[in-house]
Motif scaffolding. Structure first.
Motif, PDB file in Angstrom:
ATOM      1  N   TYR A   7       0.884  -1.165   0.000  1.00 53.93           N
ATOM      2  CA  TYR A   7       0.000   0.000   0.000  1.00 53.93           C
ATOM      3  C   TYR A   7       0.922   1.214   0.000  1.00 53.93           C
ATOM      4  O   TYR A   7       1.819   1.326   0.843  1.00 53.93           O
ATOM      5  CB  TYR A   7      -0.884   0.012   1.244  1.00 53.93           C
ATOM      6  N   SER A   9       1.498   5.665  -1.425  1.00 53.03           N
ATOM      7  CA  SER A   9       0.914   6.908  -1.920  1.00 53.03           C
ATOM      8  C   SER A   9       1.909   7.515  -2.903  1.00 53.03           C
ATOM      9  O   SER A   9       3.057   7.070  -2.995  1.00 53.03           O
ATOM     10  CB  SER A   9       0.592   7.877  -0.775  1.00 53.03           C
ATOM     11  N   CYS A  12       6.059   9.361  -1.572  1.00 53.69           N
ATOM     12  CA  CYS A  12       6.338   8.735  -0.278  1.00 53.69           C
ATOM     13  C   CYS A  12       7.760   8.192  -0.338  1.00 53.69           C
ATOM     14  O   CYS A  12       8.000   7.162  -0.974  1.00 53.69           O
ATOM     15  CB  CYS A  12       5.331   7.615  -0.017  1.00 53.69           C
ATOM     16  N   ARG A  34      -2.399   2.205  -4.631  1.00 58.84           N
ATOM     17  CA  ARG A  34      -2.288   3.639  -4.354  1.00 58.84           C
ATOM     18  C   ARG A  34      -3.467   4.119  -3.521  1.00 58.84           C
ATOM     19  O   ARG A  34      -4.557   4.298  -4.040  1.00 58.84           O
ATOM     20  CB  ARG A  34      -2.234   4.413  -5.673  1.00 58.84           C
ATOM     21  N   ASP A  36      -3.774   7.008  -2.163  1.00 59.33           N
ATOM     22  CA  ASP A  36      -4.083   8.415  -2.404  1.00 59.33           C
ATOM     23  C   ASP A  36      -5.026   8.576  -3.600  1.00 59.33           C
ATOM     24  O   ASP A  36      -5.762   9.549  -3.676  1.00 59.33           O
ATOM     25  CB  ASP A  36      -2.810   9.239  -2.606  1.00 59.33           C
ATOM     26  N   ARG A  42      -7.566   2.939   1.224  1.00 60.62           N
ATOM     27  CA  ARG A  42      -7.023   3.360   2.527  1.00 60.62           C
ATOM     28  C   ARG A  42      -7.821   2.693   3.643  1.00 60.62           C
ATOM     29  O   ARG A  42      -7.244   2.170   4.593  1.00 60.62           O
ATOM     30  CB  ARG A  42      -7.065   4.874   2.699  1.00 60.62           C
TER      31      ARG A  42
END
Length: 86
Positions: A7, A9, A12, A34, A36, A42
């Motif tokens: 996982y 973003s 990062c 992703r 984001d 998320r």
């Protein structure tokens, strides 16, 4: 599901360092999710891992954790063992 899942973003540095370490240890395929770009991912990550930060790394069915955890496993020689079991 691929054998290594991260996982991540977009920007990062820890995600990039984790990927670099995994590639250096011979991992050719990493499924990157992703969070984001996909907010529902998320929520899934938080439910699966209990964590809010990225990266969150799975090797097979094992939740490794983040970059610090991955790096620690590597220093202890445990990362190679996890990767050879794939």
């Amino acid at each position: 599901m691929s054998k290594v899942v991260m996982y991540v973003s977009g920007f990062c540095p820890y995600c990039a360092m984790a990927e670099k370490l995994l590639r250096a240890r011979g991992v050719a395929e990493i499924e990157k999710i992703r969070i984001d770009l996909q907010p529902e991912q998320r929520a899934e990550m938080m439910q699966r891992t209990g964590q809010r930060t990225v990266p969150q790394i799975y090797i097979g069915q094992t939740h490794v954790g983040g970059y610090d955890d991955l790096s620690k496993l590597d220093r202890q020689g445990e990362l190679a063992k996890l990767l050879e079991d794939l």
